[in-house]
Scaffold this motif. Sequence first.
Motif, PDB file in Angstrom:
ATOM      1  N   ASP A  86      48.177  52.168  51.543  1.00 39.08           N
ATOM      2  CA  ASP A  86      49.490  52.517  52.091  1.00 39.08           C
ATOM      3  C   ASP A  86      50.441  51.325  52.038  1.00 39.08           C
ATOM      4  O   ASP A  86      51.630  51.474  51.716  1.00 39.08           O
ATOM      5  CB  ASP A  86      49.352  52.995  53.540  1.00 39.08           C
ATOM      6  N   MET A  87      49.934  50.140  52.344  1.00 36.79           N
ATOM      7  CA  MET A  87      50.768  48.941  52.308  1.00 36.79           C
ATOM      8  C   MET A  87      51.227  48.646  50.877  1.00 36.79           C
ATOM      9  O   MET A  87      52.397  48.315  50.638  1.00 36.79           O
ATOM     10  CB  MET A  87      49.993  47.758  52.874  1.00 36.79           C
ATOM     11  N   ALA A  88      50.318  48.771  49.911  1.00 30.52           N
ATOM     12  CA  ALA A  88      50.684  48.514  48.517  1.00 30.52           C
ATOM     13  C   ALA A  88      51.704  49.530  48.018  1.00 30.52           C
ATOM     14  O   ALA A  88      52.663  49.179  47.312  1.00 30.52           O
ATOM     15  CB  ALA A  88      49.429  48.545  47.639  1.00 30.52           C
ATOM     16  N   LEU A  89      51.540  50.794  48.388  1.00 31.46           N
ATOM     17  CA  LEU A  89      52.507  51.821  47.992  1.00 31.46           C
ATOM     18  C   LEU A  89      53.881  51.546  48.589  1.00 31.46           C
ATOM     19  O   LEU A  89      54.913  51.717  47.928  1.00 31.46           O
ATOM     20  CB  LEU A  89      52.004  53.200  48.430  1.00 31.46           C
ATOM     21  N   GLN A  90      53.902  51.091  49.825  1.00 30.19           N
ATOM     22  CA  GLN A  90      55.166  50.744  50.467  1.00 30.19           C
ATOM     23  C   GLN A  90      55.833  49.571  49.749  1.00 30.19           C
ATOM     24  O   GLN A  90      57.054  49.578  49.526  1.00 30.19           O
ATOM     25  CB  GLN A  90      54.926  50.387  51.934  1.00 30.19           C
ATOM     26  N   MET A  91      55.049  48.575  49.374  1.00 30.89           N
ATOM     27  CA  MET A  91      55.594  47.417  48.664  1.00 30.89           C
ATOM     28  C   MET A  91      56.180  47.817  47.308  1.00 30.89           C
ATOM     29  O   MET A  91      57.208  47.295  46.891  1.00 30.89           O
ATOM     30  CB  MET A  91      54.502  46.354  48.489  1.00 30.89           C
ATOM     31  N   ILE A  92      55.524  48.753  46.630  1.00 31.74           N
ATOM     32  CA  ILE A  92      56.044  49.240  45.349  1.00 31.74           C
ATOM     33  C   ILE A  92      57.405  49.918  45.557  1.00 31.74           C
ATOM     34  O   ILE A  92      58.366  49.651  44.834  1.00 31.74           O
ATOM     35  CB  ILE A  92      55.043  50.222  44.696  1.00 31.74           C
ATOM     36  N   ARG A  93      57.483  50.772  46.559  1.00 32.16           N
ATOM     37  CA  ARG A  93      58.736  51.492  46.822  1.00 32.16           C
ATOM     38  C   ARG A  93      59.860  50.539  47.189  1.00 32.16           C
ATOM     39  O   ARG A  93      61.025  50.801  46.893  1.00 32.16           O
ATOM     40  CB  ARG A  93      58.519  52.510  47.939  1.00 32.16           C
ATOM     41  N   ASN A  95      33.578  42.764  55.389  1.00 31.90           N
ATOM     42  CA  ASN A  95      33.552  43.459  54.106  1.00 31.90           C
ATOM     43  C   ASN A  95      34.795  43.151  53.283  1.00 31.90           C
ATOM     44  O   ASN A  95      35.692  42.437  53.733  1.00 31.90           O
ATOM     45  CB  ASN A  95      33.450  44.972  54.341  1.00 31.90           C
ATOM     46  N   LEU A  96      34.841  43.698  52.092  1.00 33.16           N
ATOM     47  CA  LEU A  96      36.026  43.568  51.244  1.00 33.16           C
ATOM     48  C   LEU A  96      36.781  44.888  51.221  1.00 33.16           C
ATOM     49  O   LEU A  96      36.228  45.925  50.833  1.00 33.16           O
ATOM     50  CB  LEU A  96      35.631  43.200  49.813  1.00 33.16           C
ATOM     51  N   THR A  97      38.024  44.861  51.646  1.00 33.52           N
ATOM     52  CA  THR A  97      38.905  46.026  51.550  1.00 33.52           C
ATOM     53  C   THR A  97      40.236  45.544  50.990  1.00 33.52           C
ATOM     54  O   THR A  97      40.934  44.768  51.627  1.00 33.52           O
ATOM     55  CB  THR A  97      39.122  46.693  52.925  1.00 33.52           C
ATOM     56  N   PHE A  98      40.544  45.968  49.781  1.00 34.78           N
ATOM     57  CA  PHE A  98      41.798  45.523  49.170  1.00 34.78           C
ATOM     58  C   PHE A  98      42.313  46.570  48.190  1.00 34.78           C
ATOM     59  O   PHE A  98      41.594  47.477  47.773  1.00 34.78           O
ATOM     60  CB  PHE A  98      41.630  44.167  48.482  1.00 34.78           C
ATOM     61  N   SER A  99      43.587  46.424  47.849  1.00 36.62           N
ATOM     62  CA  SER A  99      44.241  47.319  46.893  1.00 36.62           C
ATOM     63  C   SER A  99      44.930  46.501  45.822  1.00 36.62           C
ATOM     64  O   SER A  99      45.575  45.488  46.107  1.00 36.62           O
ATOM     65  CB  SER A  99      45.257  48.228  47.597  1.00 36.62           C
ATOM     66  N   SER A 126      49.595  42.553  41.663  1.00 30.92           N
ATOM     67  CA  SER A 126      49.693  42.266  43.097  1.00 30.92           C
ATOM     68  C   SER A 126      48.485  42.838  43.830  1.00 30.92           C
ATOM     69  O   SER A 126      47.986  43.913  43.488  1.00 30.92           O
ATOM     70  CB  SER A 126      50.971  42.872  43.688  1.00 30.92           C
ATOM     71  N   ILE A 127      48.028  42.109  44.838  1.00 30.51           N
ATOM     72  CA  ILE A 127      46.868  42.538  45.618  1.00 30.51           C
ATOM     73  C   ILE A 127      47.196  42.461  47.098  1.00 30.51           C
ATOM     74  O   ILE A 127      47.780  41.485  47.568  1.00 30.51           O
ATOM     75  CB  ILE A 127      45.636  41.660  45.308  1.00 30.51           C
ATOM     76  N   VAL A 128      46.829  43.510  47.820  1.00 27.80           N
ATOM     77  CA  VAL A 128      46.899  43.516  49.282  1.00 27.80           C
ATOM     78  C   VAL A 128      45.471  43.545  49.790  1.00 27.80           C
ATOM     79  O   VAL A 128      44.704  44.455  49.451  1.00 27.80           O
ATOM     80  CB  VAL A 128      47.668  44.740  49.816  1.00 27.80           C
ATOM     81  N   ILE A 129      45.101  42.552  50.580  1.00 30.13           N
ATOM     82  CA  ILE A 129      43.739  42.479  51.108  1.00 30.13           C
ATOM     83  C   ILE A 129      43.800  42.343  52.617  1.00 30.13           C
ATOM     84  O   ILE A 129      44.679  41.662  53.158  1.00 30.13           O
ATOM     85  CB  ILE A 129      42.944  41.315  50.460  1.00 30.13           C
ATOM     86  N   CYS A 130      42.887  42.993  53.290  1.00 35.76           N
ATOM     87  CA  CYS A 130      42.933  43.073  54.742  1.00 35.76           C
ATOM     88  C   CYS A 130      41.557  42.769  55.328  1.00 35.76           C
ATOM     89  O   CYS A 130      40.536  43.267  54.840  1.00 35.76           O
ATOM     90  CB  CYS A 130      43.381  44.484  55.138  1.00 35.76           C
ATOM     91  N   ALA A 131      41.535  41.960  56.375  1.00 33.95           N
ATOM     92  CA  ALA A 131      40.263  41.623  57.027  1.00 33.95           C
ATOM     93  C   ALA A 131      39.732  42.798  57.827  1.00 33.95           C
ATOM     94  O   ALA A 131      38.522  43.036  57.878  1.00 33.95           O
ATOM     95  CB  ALA A 131      40.443  40.408  57.932  1.00 33.95           C
ATOM     96  N   PHE A 146      46.527  37.487  34.888  1.00 32.07           N
ATOM     97  CA  PHE A 146      47.665  38.126  35.563  1.00 32.07           C
ATOM     98  C   PHE A 146      47.285  38.862  36.851  1.00 32.07           C
ATOM     99  O   PHE A 146      48.153  39.148  37.662  1.00 32.07           O
ATOM    100  CB  PHE A 146      48.390  39.096  34.616  1.00 32.07           C
ATOM    101  N   LEU A 147      46.028  39.157  37.069  1.00 31.60           N
ATOM    102  CA  LEU A 147      45.637  39.798  38.322  1.00 31.60           C
ATOM    103  C   LEU A 147      45.476  38.752  39.421  1.00 31.60           C
ATOM    104  O   LEU A 147      44.932  37.676  39.185  1.00 31.60           O
ATOM    105  CB  LEU A 147      44.320  40.571  38.162  1.00 31.60           C
ATOM    106  N   GLY A 148      45.945  39.086  40.605  1.00 32.75           N
ATOM    107  CA  GLY A 148      45.753  38.184  41.732  1.00 32.75           C
ATOM    108  C   GLY A 148      46.659  36.973  41.756  1.00 32.75           C
ATOM    109  O   GLY A 148      46.359  35.993  42.435  1.00 32.75           O
ATOM    110  N   LYS A 149      47.776  37.016  41.030  1.00 31.45           N
ATOM    111  CA  LYS A 149      48.747  35.924  41.110  1.00 31.45           C
ATOM    112  C   LYS A 149      49.716  36.124  42.269  1.00 31.45           C
ATOM    113  O   LYS A 149      50.527  35.247  42.570  1.00 31.45           O
ATOM    114  CB  LYS A 149      49.532  35.822  39.788  1.00 31.45           C
ATOM    115  N   ASP A 150      49.624  37.289  42.879  1.00 36.61           N
ATOM    116  CA  ASP A 150      50.429  37.620  44.057  1.00 36.61           C
ATOM    117  C   ASP A 150      49.489  38.304  45.054  1.00 36.61           C
ATOM    118  O   ASP A 150      49.145  39.475  44.883  1.00 36.61           O
ATOM    119  CB  ASP A 150      51.576  38.552  43.647  1.00 36.61           C
ATOM    120  N   VAL A 151      49.018  37.546  46.043  1.00 38.10           N
ATOM    121  CA  VAL A 151      48.023  38.056  46.988  1.00 38.10           C
ATOM    122  C   VAL A 151      48.606  38.050  48.396  1.00 38.10           C
ATOM    123  O   VAL A 151      49.048  37.013  48.891  1.00 38.10           O
ATOM    124  CB  VAL A 151      46.734  37.208  46.958  1.00 38.10           C
ATOM    125  N   LEU A 152      48.622  39.220  49.022  1.00 39.79           N
ATOM    126  CA  LEU A 152      49.066  39.335  50.404  1.00 39.79           C
ATOM    127  C   LEU A 152      47.843  39.572  51.276  1.00 39.79           C
ATOM    128  O   LEU A 152      47.174  40.602  51.148  1.00 39.79           O
ATOM    129  CB  LEU A 152      50.060  40.489  50.560  1.00 39.79           C
TER     130      LEU A 152
END
Length: 254
Positions: A26-33, A66-70, A41-46, A10-16
């Motif tokens: 901050d992006m993940a918190l905004q998506m929750i709201r 590097n890896l930076t994700f939430s 759900s995972i938000v990953i950024c280059a 169930f983890l990573g079935k929705d990856v942005l």
Amino acid sequence: MYKILANTIFLGKDVLFLPECHSTNDMALQMIREGRAKEGSIVICAHQSRGKGQRGNSWEVQGGQNLTFSLVLCPDFLDLSEQFYLNMMVSNAIRKLLQDYLPDLKVKWPNDLIVPLQGKIGGILIENIVGSEGWEFAVVGIGLNINQKEFRVPTATSLALLTGSEFELEEIFKMLVTHLEQGYIQLKKGKNSLIKSDYLHHLYLLEEFTTFYTEHGSVSGKIIGVSESGNLLLETTEGDLKTFGLKEIQFPKF
């Protein structure tokens, strides 16, 4: 890059994936709201330009290195008093991923990943949404230095610097999410004592007499564990037991 993961339940079935953002948390918190995120759900950024760390610190990263994700979780099966078990589980998962490459890797309380005498390789920042009925969401922000070779902060290092090799970010990401899912299932099954034991077994400076620093001056003693709420337990050289929260104690520089 960073497609939906096929090797998890169930983890990573929705990856942005975002080429650039201020903060994946901050992006993940905004998506929750906005109702656009669910558990797993995972938000990953280059390139994360304003990454956040503990104590209000920033997290320095070079784009694409590097890896930076939430990761969005719904740990409503835990009481709010058990929040630190989530921190310990995530720390354990990252350490399990990296221990084959870095056998000396330790967890520095509360949740930094370090190699003693070498530097910090990663960190975790968990931000919570709490409702009237308890814990609703946890956003688990993870930053790992993988291929970056130069840092402005002298205590920072990376997997590439420590091993002499470069790594495929997406493969490391997939393996880490798998470890996180396994740990989260363990947490759901109530294996709290096992999670805590694993965390303490790899805790930096556990049972080692050291001089720490507080707003009231230095204190000499040894870490003997963490409380149920996640505070650091320190036994002083005089035999007294002291308890410290996140911003109440500083470790010696290494």
